[in-house]
Design a protein around this motif. Structure first.
Motif, PDB file in Angstrom:
ATOM      1  N   GLU A  50     -18.268  -5.244   5.307  1.00  0.00           N
ATOM      2  CA  GLU A  50     -17.235  -6.462   5.178  1.00  0.00           C
ATOM      3  C   GLU A  50     -17.729  -8.263   5.651  1.00  0.00           C
ATOM      4  OE1 GLU A  50     -13.150  -8.122   3.361  1.00  0.00           O
ATOM      5  OE2 GLU A  50     -13.631  -5.902   2.406  1.00  0.00           O
ATOM      6  N   LEU A  51     -17.077  -8.410   6.545  1.00  0.00           N
ATOM      7  CA  LEU A  51     -17.455  -9.445   7.492  1.00  0.00           C
ATOM      8  C   LEU A  51     -18.864  -9.635   8.157  1.00  0.00           C
ATOM      9  CD1 LEU A  51     -15.886 -11.101   9.256  1.00  0.00           C
ATOM     10  CD2 LEU A  51     -16.040  -9.713  11.244  1.00  0.00           C
ATOM     11  N   SER A  52     -19.328  -8.394   8.102  1.00  0.00           N
ATOM     12  CA  SER A  52     -21.133  -8.536   8.342  1.00  0.00           C
ATOM     13  C   SER A  52     -21.151  -9.284   6.564  1.00  0.00           C
ATOM     14  CB  SER A  52     -21.367  -7.192   8.707  1.00  0.00           C
ATOM     15  OG  SER A  52     -22.879  -7.626   8.641  1.00  0.00           O
ATOM     16  N   GLU A  53     -21.009  -9.026   5.876  1.00  0.00           N
ATOM     17  CA  GLU A  53     -21.788  -9.523   4.184  1.00  0.00           C
ATOM     18  C   GLU A  53     -21.347 -10.620   3.880  1.00  0.00           C
ATOM     19  OE1 GLU A  53     -24.196  -9.714   1.672  1.00  0.00           O
ATOM     20  OE2 GLU A  53     -23.964  -7.550   2.771  1.00  0.00           O
ATOM     21  N   LEU A  69     -15.778  -8.355  15.277  1.00  0.00           N
ATOM     22  CA  LEU A  69     -16.445  -9.664  14.886  1.00  0.00           C
ATOM     23  C   LEU A  69     -18.270  -9.649  15.753  1.00  0.00           C
ATOM     24  CD1 LEU A  69     -16.973 -12.495  13.038  1.00  0.00           C
ATOM     25  CD2 LEU A  69     -15.814 -13.261  15.094  1.00  0.00           C
ATOM     26  N   LYS A  70     -18.047  -9.083  16.262  1.00  0.00           N
ATOM     27  CA  LYS A  70     -19.292  -8.648  17.695  1.00  0.00           C
ATOM     28  C   LYS A  70     -19.827  -7.504  16.462  1.00  0.00           C
ATOM     29  CE  LYS A  70     -18.098  -9.834  21.847  1.00  0.00           C
ATOM     30  NZ  LYS A  70     -17.475  -9.153  23.588  1.00  0.00           N
ATOM     31  N   LEU A  71     -19.269  -6.766  16.307  1.00  0.00           N
ATOM     32  CA  LEU A  71     -20.000  -5.551  15.531  1.00  0.00           C
ATOM     33  C   LEU A  71     -20.930  -6.332  14.172  1.00  0.00           C
ATOM     34  CD1 LEU A  71     -17.639  -2.315  16.339  1.00  0.00           C
ATOM     35  CD2 LEU A  71     -19.837  -2.664  16.983  1.00  0.00           C
ATOM     36  N   ALA A  72     -19.993  -6.573  13.786  1.00  0.00           N
ATOM     37  CA  ALA A  72     -20.497  -7.956  11.956  1.00  0.00           C
ATOM     38  C   ALA A  72     -21.575  -8.949  12.604  1.00  0.00           C
ATOM     39  CB  ALA A  72     -19.243  -8.519  11.699  1.00  0.00           C
ATOM     40  N   ILE A  73     -21.193  -9.532  14.292  1.00  0.00           N
ATOM     41  CA  ILE A  73     -22.805  -9.935  14.339  1.00  0.00           C
ATOM     42  C   ILE A  73     -23.702  -9.492  14.788  1.00  0.00           C
ATOM     43  CG2 ILE A  73     -23.219 -12.188  15.902  1.00  0.00           C
ATOM     44  CD1 ILE A  73     -20.441 -12.907  15.948  1.00  0.00           C
ATOM     45  N   ALA A  74     -23.384  -7.922  15.436  1.00  0.00           N
ATOM     46  CA  ALA A  74     -24.717  -7.443  15.332  1.00  0.00           C
ATOM     47  C   ALA A  74     -25.818  -7.439  14.649  1.00  0.00           C
ATOM     48  CB  ALA A  74     -24.550  -6.300  16.175  1.00  0.00           C
ATOM     49  N   ASN A  75     -25.382  -7.399  12.867  1.00  0.00           N
ATOM     50  CA  ASN A  75     -25.991  -6.360  11.747  1.00  0.00           C
ATOM     51  C   ASN A  75     -26.567  -8.589  11.317  1.00  0.00           C
ATOM     52  OD1 ASN A  75     -25.453  -4.756  12.201  1.00  0.00           O
ATOM     53  ND2 ASN A  75     -23.679  -4.664  10.625  1.00  0.00           N
ATOM     54  N   THR A  76     -26.432  -9.686  11.982  1.00  0.00           N
ATOM     55  CA  THR A  76     -27.402 -10.697  10.974  1.00  0.00           C
ATOM     56  C   THR A  76     -27.835 -10.884  12.208  1.00  0.00           C
ATOM     57  OG1 THR A  76     -24.956 -11.882  11.776  1.00  0.00           O
ATOM     58  CG2 THR A  76     -25.447 -10.881  10.079  1.00  0.00           C
ATOM     59  N   GLU A  77     -28.813 -12.529  12.225  1.00  0.00           N
ATOM     60  CA  GLU A  77     -28.844 -13.504  13.064  1.00  0.00           C
ATOM     61  C   GLU A  77     -28.171 -14.836  14.197  1.00  0.00           C
ATOM     62  OE1 GLU A  77     -29.581 -14.260   9.157  1.00  0.00           O
ATOM     63  OE2 GLU A  77     -30.817 -12.745   8.614  1.00  0.00           O
ATOM     64  N   LEU A  78     -26.564 -13.848  14.314  1.00  0.00           N
ATOM     65  CA  LEU A  78     -26.195 -14.766  14.502  1.00  0.00           C
ATOM     66  C   LEU A  78     -25.899 -14.093  15.880  1.00  0.00           C
ATOM     67  CD1 LEU A  78     -23.656 -15.555  11.580  1.00  0.00           C
ATOM     68  CD2 LEU A  78     -25.536 -16.990  12.270  1.00  0.00           C
ATOM     69  N   ASN A  79     -26.305 -13.598  16.576  1.00  0.00           N
ATOM     70  CA  ASN A  79     -26.150 -13.652  17.860  1.00  0.00           C
ATOM     71  C   ASN A  79     -25.572 -13.716  19.012  1.00  0.00           C
ATOM     72  OD1 ASN A  79     -26.596 -10.777  16.972  1.00  0.00           O
ATOM     73  ND2 ASN A  79     -29.408 -10.692  17.728  1.00  0.00           N
ATOM     74  N   GLY A  80     -25.528 -15.666  18.876  1.00  0.00           N
ATOM     75  CA  GLY A  80     -25.481 -16.450  19.542  1.00  0.00           C
ATOM     76  C   GLY A  80     -23.735 -16.900  19.736  1.00  0.00           C
ATOM     77  N   LEU A  81     -23.283 -16.138  18.434  1.00  0.00           N
ATOM     78  CA  LEU A  81     -21.753 -16.231  18.726  1.00  0.00           C
ATOM     79  C   LEU A  81     -21.091 -15.687  19.828  1.00  0.00           C
ATOM     80  CD1 LEU A  81     -21.596 -17.063  15.204  1.00  0.00           C
ATOM     81  CD2 LEU A  81     -21.302 -18.226  16.987  1.00  0.00           C
ATOM     82  N   ASP A  82     -21.720 -14.352  20.204  1.00  0.00           N
ATOM     83  CA  ASP A  82     -20.864 -13.599  20.792  1.00  0.00           C
ATOM     84  C   ASP A  82     -20.801 -14.330  22.288  1.00  0.00           C
ATOM     85  OD1 ASP A  82     -22.216 -11.084  19.321  1.00  0.00           O
ATOM     86  OD2 ASP A  82     -23.188 -10.665  20.703  1.00  0.00           O
ATOM     87  N   SER A  83     -21.091 -15.023  23.243  1.00  0.00           N
ATOM     88  CA  SER A  83     -20.248 -15.396  23.752  1.00  0.00           C
ATOM     89  C   SER A  83     -19.536 -16.735  24.183  1.00  0.00           C
ATOM     90  CB  SER A  83     -21.857 -17.265  24.852  1.00  0.00           C
ATOM     91  OG  SER A  83     -21.489 -17.689  23.708  1.00  0.00           O
TER      92      SER A  83
END
Length: 167
Positions: free
Chosen positions: A16-19, A62-76
């Motif tokens: 849901e968060l990824s969507e 949130l890291k898992l949700a971001i992994a399914n999107t183009e927003l990998n730069g937010l991990d840091s």
């Protein structure tokens, strides 16, 4: 080890968060530690009225949700307490409201954000926060479009009045 029921709930939440991240045009991540419940309630009300969805999230989810999107730069920036504000139709509302709130609360800080699936830094978030709202921009644009037409109408009216006086 968590039960299967808990794992399924977490998987559903991550999906849901990824969507939500995929369907948002803009978002801002914040560190909300140190604010009072009353301040948090006011902030949530203001964000909700602006059409911004604001939730506290666990960094690992949130890291898992971001992994399914183009927003990998937010991990840091996923350390400490994290809340995310997203908007599906307004680029500046979350940045404007959260920046104003951060200016008035020293413990509340903006971590990072994104616009149109592109991670942006604090300087761009600050720039977005200074933009007027969509309604104000539309009103200014409409005013500037109406000004020449109004001027033309006044000139034509004066010409008509002069012709009436001459007749």
């Amino acid at each position: 080890m968590p039960s299967n029921k808990v794992l399924e709930q977490k998987k559903a939440y991550v999906a849901e968060l990824s969507e939500r991240l995929k369907s948002s045009i803009a978002g801002v991540l914040v560190n909300y530690s140190g604010i009072t419940v009353a301040d948090d309630t006011k902030l949530r009300k203001e964000l909700r009225e602006a059409g911004v969805q604001y939730t506290v999230v666990k960094n690992t989810l949130l890291k898992l949700a971001i992994a399914n999107t183009e927003l990998n730069g937010l991990d840091s920036v996923l350390e400490g307490t994290t809340a995310i504000a997203t908007s599906a139709d307004d680029y500046v509302a979350a940045a404007r409201i959260l920046s104003k709130f951060a200016d008035n609360h020293k413990n509340f800080e903006i971590k990072n954000g994104f616009i149109d699936k592109e991670v942006i830094g604090l300087d761009k978030i600050s720039g977005l926060a200074k933009l007027p709202s969509r309604e104000i921009l539309l009103a200014k644009m409409l005013g500037s479009m109406q000004a020449p037409i109004s001027g033309l109408a006044r000139v034509l009216n004066k010409i008509a009045e002069q012709k009436e006086q001459q007749a």
